[in-house]
Motif scaffolding. Structure first.
Motif, short mmCIF file in Angstrom:
data_model
loop_
_atom_site.label_atom_id
_atom_site.label_comp_id
_atom_site.label_asym_id
_atom_site.label_seq_id
_atom_site.Cartn_x
_atom_site.Cartn_y
_atom_site.Cartn_z
N UNK A 110 -5.41 11.33 4.23
CA UNK A 110 -4.59 10.19 3.84
C UNK A 110 -5.26 9.56 2.62
N UNK A 111 -4.56 9.57 1.48
CA UNK A 111 -5.14 9.11 0.22
C UNK A 111 -4.30 7.97 -0.33
N UNK A 112 -4.95 6.85 -0.60
CA UNK A 112 -4.23 5.72 -1.19
C UNK A 112 -3.76 6.08 -2.59
N UNK A 113 -2.55 5.70 -2.90
CA UNK A 113 -1.95 6.04 -4.18
C UNK A 113 -1.32 4.79 -4.79
N UNK A 114 -0.59 4.98 -5.89
CA UNK A 114 0.27 3.93 -6.43
C UNK A 114 1.55 4.62 -6.89
N UNK A 115 2.48 3.84 -7.36
CA UNK A 115 3.78 4.41 -7.70
C UNK A 115 3.69 5.44 -8.83
N UNK A 116 2.79 5.22 -9.77
CA UNK A 116 2.66 6.15 -10.89
C UNK A 116 2.15 7.51 -10.42
N UNK A 133 0.86 -1.19 0.00
CA UNK A 133 0.00 0.00 0.00
C UNK A 133 0.89 1.24 0.00
N UNK A 134 0.48 2.24 -0.76
CA UNK A 134 1.17 3.52 -0.80
C UNK A 134 0.15 4.61 -0.49
N UNK A 135 0.53 5.54 0.36
CA UNK A 135 -0.38 6.62 0.76
C UNK A 135 0.31 7.98 0.62
N UNK A 136 -0.47 8.96 0.22
CA UNK A 136 -0.07 10.36 0.30
C UNK A 136 -0.75 10.96 1.52
N UNK A 137 0.02 11.64 2.36
CA UNK A 137 -0.52 12.16 3.61
C UNK A 137 -0.20 13.64 3.76
N UNK A 138 -1.21 14.39 4.20
CA UNK A 138 -0.98 15.77 4.60
C UNK A 138 -0.60 15.77 6.08
N UNK A 139 0.54 16.37 6.39
CA UNK A 139 0.98 16.39 7.79
C UNK A 139 0.35 17.54 8.57
N UNK A 140 -0.31 18.46 7.87
CA UNK A 140 -0.94 19.60 8.52
C UNK A 140 -2.37 19.76 7.98
N UNK A 141 -3.06 20.76 8.51
CA UNK A 141 -4.38 21.11 7.99
C UNK A 141 -5.38 19.98 8.13
N UNK A 142 -5.97 19.56 7.00
CA UNK A 142 -7.00 18.54 7.03
C UNK A 142 -6.45 17.14 7.26
#
Length: 501
Positions: A441-447, A429-438
């Motif tokens: 956490x959004x699941x992503x892929x390598x592309x 699993x790969x996730x993009x996360x905002x460390x601040x604000x809202x």
């Protein structure tokens, strides 16, 4: 409708009490309790807090009386409240032999590095065990703090607090609104709110009436509401209900009435923030239900569903909140009747959340979504940027989006979760996360991760898309068609943003 109810103390008593409370501040309470006593108080451990309070200290006496709700020797109370007129003492204290108890909670309250206030309310069941009175007036609690943090703070001319209760929201509004109007169906709540205002050195217009009735035909630049939003058979005070919790309207009708009516109260450019509960229908599509209430009202809306509860859990929550005790005959009867109503009406669950509205002359934007994650506080600070991003997206076609230079949010995190098996480690699993604000956490892929990483704000999105297409050996139009909806979602959440924002 009646206006400007009197405080529970006369002017002489209020003036004397203000002088006494000058030293009874949030900082003073923290100091006299100490860190361990303060922690005990915050978890409603009255005994634990008492163990860390000194005797003979007037501030400690005020904590015992007005925060912990316990009896104190009459002589200690007279020392701490010296100079208070007899009429005020008779209102604030109940005599028990040679001891006294406070009749109301009187809590110091302050914004961070801001004004010092004093809030007058009833004691909660955590301090005074047992079922709450029908006309119970809530003090500062989780719901009121949530709404205060979620409200957009900006200078406004007129602000409205629907269901003001003891006046917590109105206190915050008084910091940035020229005029504050507070309404409540409960005359007693308005008298306590008037006392809160007088002790805190602020002035409000207070009006008695149900929901929007006291302000019909008026407009405000900001509206806030912590209404009696509980989903029930239509409980009313005196028949299993409470003024603070129950509207008398069945189901989620009170929230529907507010969400359809508040837009008419908003001046051009005005906004509203309110807490709400709604029925989750059989098909689970709560967003369609709540969004349908808002459609065609001339407002942009962002609806957060923070939590979902099944009927038994929901009913137990609110029975405990009103001081009922599990295992009693009264609990069993009320629980059974309430859950039976849910079952008879085929209501599988209740959603609990927050609604923000903006009066808009443009085509309305209505977004209803799950927001379960902890949000950096104050949450209201993130709302204007969200609306700006939605408006930017609405006015940006796909070709324009490809030509736009995007950048990542500050301190964006890419998290990978690797799974180990016989073949070794592999990314599961790969996730993009905002460390601040809202803090999405959004699941992503390598592309997608690679595409996001290439958004530095220096080049148009079209270039990273072309590089991704080349790496995948796919036609650029096909890759663009696939990734643009993802990019729009990432911009919506603030993970990506226009470089010139």
């Amino acid at each position: 409708m009646s206006e400007n109810p009197e405080a529970i103390l006369d002017p002489e008593g209020l003036a004397a009490l203000r002088g006494i409370l000058a030293d009874f501040t949030t900082e003073a309470v923290h100091e006299v309790l100490g860190p361990i006593g303060r922690a005990a108080q915050e978890r409603a451990d009255v005994g634990g807090a008492l163990r860390h309070l000194p005797h003979g200290d007037p501030q400690a006496t005020l904590v015992r009386l007005f925060l912990l709700g316990v009896a104190v020797p009459r002589a200690e109370a007279e020392l701490a409240l010296g100079g208070l007129p007899d009429a005020a003492l008779a209102t604030l204290l109940h005599v028990e032999d040679d001891a006294v108890r406070a009749t109301v909670e009187l809590r110091p309250y302050a914004e961070a590095d801001g004004a010092q206030w004093w809030v007058v309310s009833d004691f909660g069941s955590d301090v005074r065990p047992g079922p709450l009175a029908d006309d119970h007036v809530l003090g500062i609690g989780g719901a009121s703090l949530t709404l205060a943090q979620a409200t957009i703070r900006r200078p406004v001319g007129r602000a409205l607090d629907i269901g003001t209760g003891c006046g917590v929201q109105a206190l915050h509004l008084s910091q940035h609104a020229g005029t504050v109007v507070g309404t409540d169906i409960s005359r007693r709540a308005l008298r306590l709110a008037a006392t809160t205002a007088a002790l805190s050195g602020v002035s409000w217009e207070l009006r008695q009436g149900s929901l929007l009735d006291p302000v019909a035909g008026e407009q405000f630049e900001l509206v806030v509401a912590n209404p009696p939003f509980v989903v029930s058979p239509g409980l009313v005070a005196g028949d299993g209900g409470h003024d603070y919790r129950d509207s008398g309207l069945a189901g989620d009708e009170v929230c529907r009435a507010l969400l359809t009516g508040i837009p008419d109260l908003l001046a051009p450019g005005g906004s509203a923030s309110l807490l709400a509960n709604w029925i989750i229908p059989d098909d689970g599509d709560w967003a369609d239900r709540v969004g349908g209430w808002l459609a065609g009202r001339g407002c942009d809306a962002w609806v957060w569903q923070r939590e979902v509860m099944e009927p038994g859990e929901y009913v137990s929550l609110w029975l405990r909140d009103s001081g009922e005790s599990p295992g009693t005959v009264r609990w069993a009867q009320r629980y059974a009747s309430w859950v039976d109503w849910f079952e008879a009406n085929r209501i599988p669950a209740v959603g609990m959340g927050l609604v923000t509205l903006w009066r808009s002359e443009a085509a309305e934007l209505i977004v209803c979504e799950e927001v379960p994650q902890p949000v950096e506080q104050p949450a209201g600070a993130h709302l204007p940027q969200w609306l700006a991003r939605q408006r930017w997206l609405a006015g940006t076609g796909d070709a324009e989006l490809l030509d736009a230079a995007l950048r990542t949010a500050p301190d964006l995190i890419l998290a990978r979760y690797d799974l180990h098996d016989e073949a070794g480690w592999s990314t599961a699993r790969t996730e993009l996360r905002l460390s601040h604000g809202m803090r999405w956490e959004v699941e992503s892929d390598e592309s997608i991760a690679a595409l996001v990483g290439a958004c530095t704000g220096a080049v148009p999105l079209r270039l990273p898309v072309q590089l991704l297409a080349a790496g995948l050996d796919l036609p650029v139009p096909d890759v663009a068609e696939a990734v643009l909806p993802v990019v729009r979602d990432l911009v919506s959440r603030g993970i990506l943003e226009p470089a010139d924002a």
